[in-house]
Write a protein that holds these residues in place. Structure first.
Motif, mmCIF file in Angstrom:
data_model
loop_
_atom_site.group_PDB
_atom_site.id
_atom_site.type_symbol
_atom_site.label_atom_id
_atom_site.label_comp_id
_atom_site.label_asym_id
_atom_site.label_seq_id
_atom_site.Cartn_x
_atom_site.Cartn_y
_atom_site.Cartn_z
ATOM 1 N N THR A 80 11.428 -6.217 1.253
ATOM 2 C CA THR A 80 10.547 -6.695 0.109
ATOM 3 C C THR A 80 10.921 -8.304 0.050
ATOM 4 O O THR A 80 10.061 -9.229 -0.020
ATOM 5 C CB THR A 80 10.642 -6.091 -1.251
ATOM 6 O OG1 THR A 80 10.457 -4.739 -1.227
ATOM 7 C CG2 THR A 80 9.691 -6.677 -2.169
ATOM 8 N N ILE B 102 4.548 -2.656 1.125
ATOM 9 C CA ILE B 102 6.012 -2.338 1.652
ATOM 10 C C ILE B 102 6.042 -0.726 2.075
ATOM 11 O O ILE B 102 6.007 -0.188 1.271
ATOM 12 C CB ILE B 102 6.966 -2.663 0.681
ATOM 13 C CG1 ILE B 102 6.866 -4.009 -0.425
ATOM 14 C CG2 ILE B 102 8.580 -2.603 1.185
ATOM 15 C CD1 ILE B 102 7.040 -4.989 0.470
ATOM 16 N N TYR B 103 6.241 -0.962 3.444
ATOM 17 C CA TYR B 103 6.173 0.408 4.094
ATOM 18 C C TYR B 103 7.598 0.899 4.327
ATOM 19 O O TYR B 103 8.359 0.419 4.939
ATOM 20 C CB TYR B 103 5.420 0.332 5.407
ATOM 21 C CG TYR B 103 3.840 0.120 5.350
ATOM 22 C CD1 TYR B 103 3.225 1.088 4.887
ATOM 23 C CD2 TYR B 103 3.412 -1.187 5.811
ATOM 24 C CE1 TYR B 103 1.696 0.326 4.752
ATOM 25 C CE2 TYR B 103 2.196 -1.545 5.576
ATOM 26 C CZ TYR B 103 1.106 -0.704 4.948
ATOM 27 O OH TYR B 103 -0.029 -1.049 5.132
ATOM 28 N N LYS C 149 9.458 -10.183 2.825
ATOM 29 C CA LYS C 149 8.163 -10.311 2.881
ATOM 30 C C LYS C 149 7.473 -11.267 1.803
ATOM 31 O O LYS C 149 6.208 -11.750 1.816
ATOM 32 C CB LYS C 149 7.262 -8.825 2.675
ATOM 33 C CG LYS C 149 7.754 -8.035 3.973
ATOM 34 C CD LYS C 149 6.939 -6.718 3.942
ATOM 35 C CE LYS C 149 5.429 -6.994 4.495
ATOM 36 N NZ LYS C 149 4.865 -5.588 4.809
ATOM 37 N N ASN D 151 7.645 -2.863 8.996
ATOM 38 C CA ASN D 151 6.878 -4.020 8.013
ATOM 39 C C ASN D 151 6.821 -5.112 8.996
ATOM 40 O O ASN D 151 6.694 -6.292 8.543
ATOM 41 C CB ASN D 151 7.954 -4.289 7.024
ATOM 42 C CG ASN D 151 7.666 -3.233 5.884
ATOM 43 O OD1 ASN D 151 7.007 -3.255 5.224
ATOM 44 N ND2 ASN D 151 8.600 -2.069 6.175
ATOM 45 N N ASN E 14 12.744 0.755 9.096
ATOM 46 C CA ASN E 14 11.882 0.314 8.086
ATOM 47 C C ASN E 14 11.734 -1.101 8.377
ATOM 48 O O ASN E 14 10.197 -1.733 8.158
ATOM 49 C CB ASN E 14 12.235 0.570 6.780
ATOM 50 C CG ASN E 14 12.216 1.791 6.378
ATOM 51 O OD1 ASN E 14 11.231 2.590 6.726
ATOM 52 N ND2 ASN E 14 13.111 2.376 5.695
ATOM 53 N N GLU F 257 -1.233 4.019 5.344
ATOM 54 C CA GLU F 257 -1.811 2.782 5.517
ATOM 55 C C GLU F 257 -3.272 2.432 5.013
ATOM 56 O O GLU F 257 -3.629 1.572 4.474
ATOM 57 C CB GLU F 257 -1.505 2.292 6.900
ATOM 58 C CG GLU F 257 -1.640 0.830 7.026
ATOM 59 C CD GLU F 257 -1.420 0.382 8.155
ATOM 60 O OE1 GLU F 257 -1.657 -0.902 8.671
ATOM 61 O OE2 GLU F 257 -0.806 1.195 9.290
#
Length: 294
Positions: free
Chosen positions: A172, A126-127, A175, A201, A197, A114
């Motif tokens: 994604t 996008i983590y 977001k 996010n 995940n 990060e």
């Protein structure tokens, strides 16, 4: 006999070679599609390539081999599966996922990187935690799907992600402004990874219905976008029903196929789907497309 040991001090390691073609590219693609955490191409005593692939200790070794046989169309000459101490390899695994720019404004990153992407505020982070290989963004097919998705998502739309894996596609979309996501996978472990995940996010769990389900079976809503980053066969199986779950101006994004499989998929679209392809992307040996209702 399946070993149910959940000991975290080892990885399942598979050594495998094919009957006819041990081309490095083919072996690498097998590893990626199998869901391996990592892999390498080695030489045997005869100077021929073979694949060594690594899997989480929680994975079922019988299922690992079954998947390889399916992907290789039973063209496996021989294989062995065994346990490998993970301590040194685990460190290498963590360093193997540097931040990756995708599309116009996305950057995919493991959470421990990060700090490295804070200086790129122009890109949406996008983590994804790559501990289980259900799609990290590093494979070309996922990059294709992300690129097509980024140019398609609009605020307040609904998306269905079939074969969600890590959840990278619907995460994604949310977001980017989607209001709700459906996510489906036949593997319960994939669902667990996708939920993890989502937390990485900061995705509100109320924005997604995530479930164990097979393709479009018993799906009874309409969405603006469908994503399917899966293999050719299930993509073809999807085709006859996609138009029934899309809004009139909806878009379907298909990926997970090789360039060699392009014509077969296009034939499927033209024959019985009621869809038409409006754009496509090729990235190395991988191919994906965007389709709308014809």
């Amino acid at each position: 006999m399946c070993d149910k040991n959940n000991n975290k001090n080892f990885w399942w390691t598979v050594d495998l070679n094919l009957n006819n073609d041990n081309d490095e590219e083919i072996l690498n693609n097998l590893a990626i599609l199998s869901g391996a955490l990592g892999s390498e191409i080695l030489l045997n005593s005869n100077g021929k390539n073979y694949l060594r692939a690594y899997f989480n200790s929680n994975d079922d070794p019988d299922e690992i081999i079954k998947k390889f046989k399916e992907l290789a169309n039973n063209n496996i000459n021989d294989y062995k599966i065994f346990k490998t101490n993970n301590q040194a390899w685990d460190t290498q695994h963590y360093e193997a996922f540097p931040p990756l720019e995708v599309g116009k404004n996305l950057i995919v990153s493991a959470p421990w990187h990060e700090d490295k992407i804070k200086n790129q505020p122009d890109r949406l982070a996008i983590y994804i935690f790559p501990a289980s290989a259900f799609g990290t963004g590093y494979h070309e097919s996922t990059q294709i799907a992300l690129t097509l998705l980024e140019e398609t998502v609009k605020p307040q739309i609904k998306i269905l992600d079939v074969g969600t894996g890590s959840g990278i596609l619907f995460i994604t979309a949310l977001k980017l402004g989607a209001k709700f996501a459906y996510a489906r996978d036949i593997d319960p472990i994939a669902i667990t990874e996708a939920e993890r995940n989502m937390k990485l996010n900061n995705i509100d769990k109320n924005l997604c219905k995530i479930e164990v389900a097979d393709l479009l079976k018993n799906f009874d809503d309409r969405v603006n976008i469908l994503t399917a980053n899966i293999l050719l066969a299930p993509n073809l199986e999807l085709l006859p029903n996609v138009k029934n779950i899309l809004e009139p101006d909806g878009v379907a994004i298909f990926s997970g196929m090789t360039v060699k499989e392009r014509e077969k998929f296009i034939d499927g679209v033209n024959k019985n789907s009621g869809l038409k392809i409006v754009s496509e992307i090729k990235l190395n040996d991988w191919w994906g497309c965007k389709a709308v209702i014809a």
